[in-house]
Design a protein around this motif. Structure first.
Motif, PDB file in Angstrom:
ATOM      1  N   ASP A 571      -6.698 -16.665 -82.313  1.00 45.33           N
ATOM      2  CA  ASP A 571      -5.876 -15.362 -82.422  1.00 45.33           C
ATOM      3  C   ASP A 571      -5.736 -14.495 -80.820  1.00 45.33           C
ATOM      4  OD1 ASP A 571      -5.553 -15.668 -85.022  1.00 45.33           O
ATOM      5  OD2 ASP A 571      -7.154 -14.476 -85.769  1.00 45.33           O
ATOM      6  N   ALA A 572      -6.986 -14.922 -80.216  1.00 46.15           N
ATOM      7  CA  ALA A 572      -6.711 -14.097 -78.770  1.00 46.15           C
ATOM      8  C   ALA A 572      -5.781 -14.728 -77.954  1.00 46.15           C
ATOM      9  CB  ALA A 572      -8.257 -14.314 -78.233  1.00 46.15           C
ATOM     10  N   GLN A 573      -5.608 -16.033 -78.132  1.00 52.41           N
ATOM     11  CA  GLN A 573      -4.466 -16.509 -77.252  1.00 52.41           C
ATOM     12  C   GLN A 573      -3.215 -16.218 -77.830  1.00 52.41           C
ATOM     13  OE1 GLN A 573      -6.025 -20.644 -77.999  1.00 52.41           O
ATOM     14  NE2 GLN A 573      -7.030 -20.718 -75.953  1.00 52.41           N
ATOM     15  N   LYS A 574      -3.054 -16.102 -79.369  1.00 51.60           N
ATOM     16  CA  LYS A 574      -1.895 -15.714 -79.651  1.00 51.60           C
ATOM     17  C   LYS A 574      -1.503 -14.212 -79.302  1.00 51.60           C
ATOM     18  CE  LYS A 574      -2.073 -18.645 -83.899  1.00 51.60           C
ATOM     19  NZ  LYS A 574      -2.425 -18.847 -85.207  1.00 51.60           N
ATOM     20  N   GLN A 575      -2.388 -13.395 -79.424  1.00 52.74           N
ATOM     21  CA  GLN A 575      -2.243 -12.143 -79.059  1.00 52.74           C
ATOM     22  C   GLN A 575      -1.976 -11.831 -77.655  1.00 52.74           C
ATOM     23  OE1 GLN A 575      -2.218  -9.475 -81.392  1.00 52.74           O
ATOM     24  NE2 GLN A 575      -1.267  -8.554 -79.555  1.00 52.74           N
ATOM     25  N   ALA A 576      -2.671 -12.519 -76.681  1.00 54.83           N
ATOM     26  CA  ALA A 576      -2.336 -12.591 -75.233  1.00 54.83           C
ATOM     27  C   ALA A 576      -1.209 -12.801 -74.917  1.00 54.83           C
ATOM     28  CB  ALA A 576      -3.283 -13.509 -74.401  1.00 54.83           C
ATOM     29  N   ALA A 577      -0.676 -13.857 -75.633  1.00 54.63           N
ATOM     30  CA  ALA A 577       0.959 -14.709 -75.399  1.00 54.63           C
ATOM     31  C   ALA A 577       1.835 -13.564 -75.958  1.00 54.63           C
ATOM     32  CB  ALA A 577       1.062 -15.920 -76.272  1.00 54.63           C
ATOM     33  N   TRP A 578       1.762 -12.826 -76.868  1.00 54.29           N
ATOM     34  CA  TRP A 578       2.467 -11.943 -77.429  1.00 54.29           C
ATOM     35  C   TRP A 578       2.520 -10.789 -76.804  1.00 54.29           C
ATOM     36  CZ3 TRP A 578       5.855 -11.390 -81.871  1.00 54.29           C
ATOM     37  CH2 TRP A 578       6.212 -10.061 -81.970  1.00 54.29           C
ATOM     38  N   SER A 579       1.448 -10.290 -76.131  1.00 55.85           N
ATOM     39  CA  SER A 579       1.393  -8.954 -75.094  1.00 55.85           C
ATOM     40  C   SER A 579       2.180  -9.251 -74.188  1.00 55.85           C
ATOM     41  CB  SER A 579       0.027  -8.404 -75.051  1.00 55.85           C
ATOM     42  OG  SER A 579      -0.423  -8.285 -76.393  1.00 55.85           O
TER      43      SER A 579
END
Lengths: 701, 701
Positions: A571-579
């Protein structure tokens, strides 16, 4: 133009000239075998190419090696005369057009008035039969409203059709038409014609039921049914005799019986594909329109054809098939109609020899699938930057085979088709990476990722990861197929392992951020809002070349990868990519909104999820990118809308371990009900706010 | 096909069909205003495009924005009948064709024999007058060798000519011809015709002197002279009346008088341009052929036209002008005919507004010169990788203006033209670099250097250094032009300085090696000899795309930069670049051999210098790359051959400080004599082994 979107219908009362092209896109009809834009049979044509009709997989060469999807003879062509006056030239009122998504019929009516005040009501109903795919039917109902007079209905087939081949370059509007057909052989009730270059034939027959001419009293109605049958060189047998026989049989059946069996066929299709949402009716209708269009556009029974970027609704991109099919649309078919999904994959399997020849033309080994493919697997994209560099398509296809097998459990298909595809495509990748001895790494040089901005770059993450997955599929396949299969050597397998593990991936563990490629961070940062204030592509206002050097994305790239491998990223990787990437994304491709809706739903970013989903779901219905009229229906957007809804909001995921559902329903969908196939078994899924998702397997179809 | 190369003549006795295209390229004639391939006027044409003739700067649109150099009416068209039999259809013997380089005449003769054994000798002499550029003259001499009979010479103008536009893609052979002309207005002795799209007109008149029909006895000769005059829309005035007047005047003059004044004009041109070498006669002849072709091809008196990549000898690349003109050919004109060099630069000055509009189309500022230009400055190259990324052309043009001013000292030209070009092009570069805040550097992203392999890359050294030089020229110009010139602000100048000093250059001080770009070192190292065993381009055997990822160069890149700035690099740096890049260079461009000859001569690498020089010097004469027949004369190779000889072996260099000569004569040239202009003064230079070079200034011309 405003459409009325009902749960099962799309309607309009706008019959104006300005919205004609848009209407013809939206009301396009297709049954997978043939497609026809939503033009009015009784209108006069303004040129030879815009009343377009297509047959799936029917292409012809427009120059050496390059094909165009062939505009077929217009079987609708009709002239309606009231008292000798052509109705199409008269002013009209009470215009109404209705697409019934439940059975695919298109109804259109209006009242025409001549200069003497004589009013004639016209209603045309038509469908391309989903029960017998070679048959189309038209019903003309002409009512003398306030006069007694003669109604004449002249109908036939217009063979004077041309193509308007469209350049690869999205900014070059072509203006040169091209006549691909030779002279037709015409006989009463039909014709046969062949293309000039390859002698590819089509036979079209029509039968008329009713009187072509009638003297009506006030209020009386003349009815004429036209039943059409079409066969081409792509069908086994003689298209001429088959068309004659099919037309005769269908005419004996008659319009109403044909309509009934068509409705039954649609019922069966909807039974497995429908999504019922407890939401406002426009949203329900729009979701159905996405599903409806996906059903219409797939060559369900044909393992030698795929879906073009605009399906059978428009000749854009010369009717070619892109990764849109495997990555955007295939999941819909895979879960609602696995036989169709299988046929789409078989198209790739059947063009694999071309892909092998293609790789060799690129001085590489294995099978190289083309960025743009038509009836063969040979590259139809003629530019170096896209045609030679946007190579992820090969891994996308391997991925799609992998997903098909995971979801269906079709082991025969694995052994007979998929394993071969994995190995030949892995061989391609093995020859496409470049070894860097200094760092003992493998670089993927001169590639273009899904983000078609950022020029031609190196080590695009999406492409590298997809290629590595492709190599893994081949490695696993070899474990199952055993030594000797396709003469794969241990050395080859070792090299696949080596590349998969040493391919350059740029990841920042501190920030959990995956880098898109080697160059993106060097591009000039801008605030997209300063440049873009609507949903139309920015490349219409800033040069395509200049956009390459802004730190902006055309569409989801790293996020798209995460959408394909939801379990492989935290989730952290997805969130970082999203941001990092979402604020820089221009959504200059119709593939973008749905992908972002899916990821936003996954990440629980409610506002963004809603915004992106609505844009994707209503993309053509609301002409969001202002390109539906002159480009047709964006088939990839249909598919990614479905994915955003099912994988995103409904939270469905199927893999070797089973079928899971972890809903993230938004407030504006109170509940959902839909069916999917998993491991060959139909399952019904019900979702409601505040309740666990219900998955009922073993339901009857 | 073997040519006999004499000091002043190129000859052949091979009249076979197989070598026809090659002959027509080699024996092409031109006078800068018009050019005509070396076809036989009395032969029957096999199609409407291969008997090509061109007028400098005469282009027409073949689609929106894209032009082709227009194939002009064939003014040579003639039929020779002996006893009613068309001579062109008869077997021939004693074929001989001679190009006299001293006066540009082309002579061709043979004996034809009919089935009854009647032999007729034909001799055709022709030239395009260098004294009056609108006039061409033909002399037909037909001798009845062994029979008494009737000779008929029918001559006229063939207006049924078409174009064969050639794709940007060097591997796509076009097969579709295109008729660009409307219907001709024909009258006795001439015609006028206009192109369809832009109504661009040409008037061609011919006058015949002699009898069209003659009854000859054994051994008697019939002589017919045909005098042609051509004017077009590009000439000031009415082309029709000017052509009529010019034809009448020239006909009054007559063939012999025209020939005499033509020879005089050639004498004057040779007087400043000839290079006498004390060497074997084939080498002397080949060197003259390079000079001769450069003289022929330049639109000497026209400040609105430049030189295409194949001059007026072929329509390849649609007749467009590349950097070939400024970087490869211009030095020849600059030193031997500065007025012509000035006109070539004025063509760029006159298209600067288009270049400014062009930059704006690319969403950039300043003036962006196009990779391929025709009569306007708008980009004719339609691909992204080349048309948008091979941007060094803009700096190449600024460099050429700079060299012109250094060598001529023409201060008026600086103030009136060059300064403006420097500033507008500097503005382009300021908008083209991308600032990298993290490293406080400027990157040049997505560029293609002279080495057109290596894909689309970043920070190509040649491009970066040329751009920095361009910025410096603008900075210096502002120092001289003073504040307010072209509204240049101090901020702009500061930015130019900043970019010039902070542009990314990759240099390894330990090895003295300049890196070609950011990516070259990542490419796969190969041994070129394993792949290439002749001089034909490897892209015919290995796909263009695959070549991009091999660590090979198409042509000189870093070395080319060093050739342009010989004083800015140390011998160690040149040697390091040579050792690193030369073994990796495939010479898949005709621009490559000469550049390597020049650098090898400079570095004193005798064997390589000889090998490369011969390949460049005999490039077309010996069909070294096997592409002279179907592509025409490679004009850049002509220019770089001259540079290799004069700058390399003769060691000439001119700059602000004066004219220097540091000869590096090879063993196979015992001595050289040539003239150059420096600061407006003619100088004669003599070089001999073991002697100091003699530079005699103030000689009379």
């Amino acid at each position: 133009m405003e459409l009325k979107i009902k749960p099962w219908r799309i309607e309009t009362t706008d019959g104006s000239l300005e919205t004609k092209d848009f209407r013809e896109s939206i009301f396009c009809q297709a049954n997978g075998y043939m497609g026809m834009r939503g033009y009015a049979p009784e209108d006069r044509k303004v040129n030879n190419y815009s009343r377009a009709a297509f047959l799936a997989g029917f292409y012809e060469y427009i120059r050496p090696g390059i094909t165009d999807m062939v505009n077929q003879p217009d079987v609708s062509s009709t002239t309606l005369l009231a008292n000798g006056i052509d109705i199409s030239a008269l002013p009209k009122e009470g215009f109404k057009q209705v697409l019934n998504m439940r059975d695919g019929t298109l109804y259109r009516c209006y009242t025409a008035e001549d200069t003497q005040g004589r009013k004639t009501h016209v209603a045309v109903t038509r469908f391309l039969s989903m029960a017998r795919r070679h048959v189309a039917a038209f019903r003309f109902e002409v009512t003398s409203v306030n006069h007694a007079g003669t109604i004449t209905i002249e109908t036939g087939i217009d063979s004077a059709v041309e193509n308007l081949p469209i350049s690869d370059n999205q900014l070059n509007e072509n203006t040169e038409t091209s006549r691909l057909w030779g002279e037709p052989e015409v006989h009463t009730g039909g014709l046969y014609m062949e293309t000039v270059v390859s002698k590819r034939g089509v036979a079209a027959e029509y039968r008329v039921i009713g009187n072509k001419s009638a003297v009506l009293n006030h209020g009386e109605t003349a009815v004429l049914d036209k039943i059409v049958a079409i066969y081409s060189f792509r069908d086994e047998g003689d298209p001429r005799s088959m068309a004659i026989q099919a037309a005769d049989t269908a005419a004996t059946f008659g319009f109403d019986a044909l309509l009934a069996e068509n409705a039954e066929a649609w019922d069966a299709l909807w039974n497995t594909a429908d999504i019922e949402v407890d939401a406002d009716e426009a949203l329900q209708g729009a979701i159905r329109y996405n599903v409806f269009s996906l059903i219409q556009t797939a060559p369900h029974n044909d393992p030698h054809a795929s879906i073009g970027a605009r399906g059978l609704s428009h000749g854009r991109y010369k009717g070619c098939t892109f990764w849109d099919t495997e990555i955007f649309m295939l999941p819909f078919y895979l879960f609602t109609n696995p036989a169709t999904a299988k046929n789409l994959l078989l198209y790739r399997y059947h063009t694999m020899q071309d892909a092998i020849e293609s790789a060799s033309r690129f001085s590489l080994t294995g099978a190289r699938y083309s960025w743009m493919a038509s009836d063969t697997g040979f590259e139809q994209c003629e530019t170096w930057d896209t045609g030679c560099c946007e190579i992820h398509i090969t891994a996308d296809i391997a991925y799609a085979f992998g997903r098909y097998i995971e979801v269906t459990g079709d082991e025969d298909f694995f052994a007979q088709h998929a394993a071969e595809v994995y190995i030949q495509t892995a061989r391609y990748w093995a020859s496409r990476f470049t070894y860097d001895a200094a760092d003992d790494r493998y670089n993927l040089l001169f590639v273009k990722g899904p983000d078609e901005y950022c020029g031609v770059t190196n080590n695009n993450l999406y492409t590298v990861k997809m290629a590595a997955h492709n190599l893994q599929l081949a490695i696993s396949a070899m474990e199952r197929m055993g030594q000797g299969f396709l003469n794969v050597t241990d050395e080859e397998i070792n090299r696949w392992r080596e590349i998969a593990s040493k391919a350059v991936v740029r990841y920042d563990a501190d920030t959990c951020l995956y880098h898109q490629d080697d160059v993106f961070h060097l591009l000039e940062p801008i605030n997209p809002a300063d440049y873009k204030d609507d949903n139309t592509p920015l490349y219409h206002r800033i040069s395509f070349d200049r956009l390459q050097r802004y730190q902006v994305l055309k569409q989801a790239d790293v996020l798209m990868l995460m959408a394909l491998f939801p379990k492989n990223f935290t989730d952290a990787q997805k969130q970082a990519a999203w941001s990092h990437y979402e604020p820089k994304t221009l959504h200059d491709s119709t593939l973008s909104f749905g992908a972002h809706a899916l990821m936003a739903a996954t990440l629980g970013i409610a506002g963004k999820a809603e915004d992106y989903f609505y844009k994707s779901c209503f993309l053509d219905l609301k002409n969001v990118m202002a390109n539906t009229a002159h480009e047709g229906i964006h088939t990839a957007a249909l598919g990614i809308t479905w994915q955003a809804l099912i994988f995103g909001f409904a939270g469905l995921w199927a893999d070797g371990d089973g079928l899971h559902c972890d809903p993230k329903l938004p407030q504006w969908i109170r509940g959902m009900r839909f069916r999917v196939f998993h491991k060959g078994r139909p399952c019904q899924i019900r979702i409601k706010h505040g309740e666990e998702a219900q998955i009922n397997q073993h339901i009857g179809t």
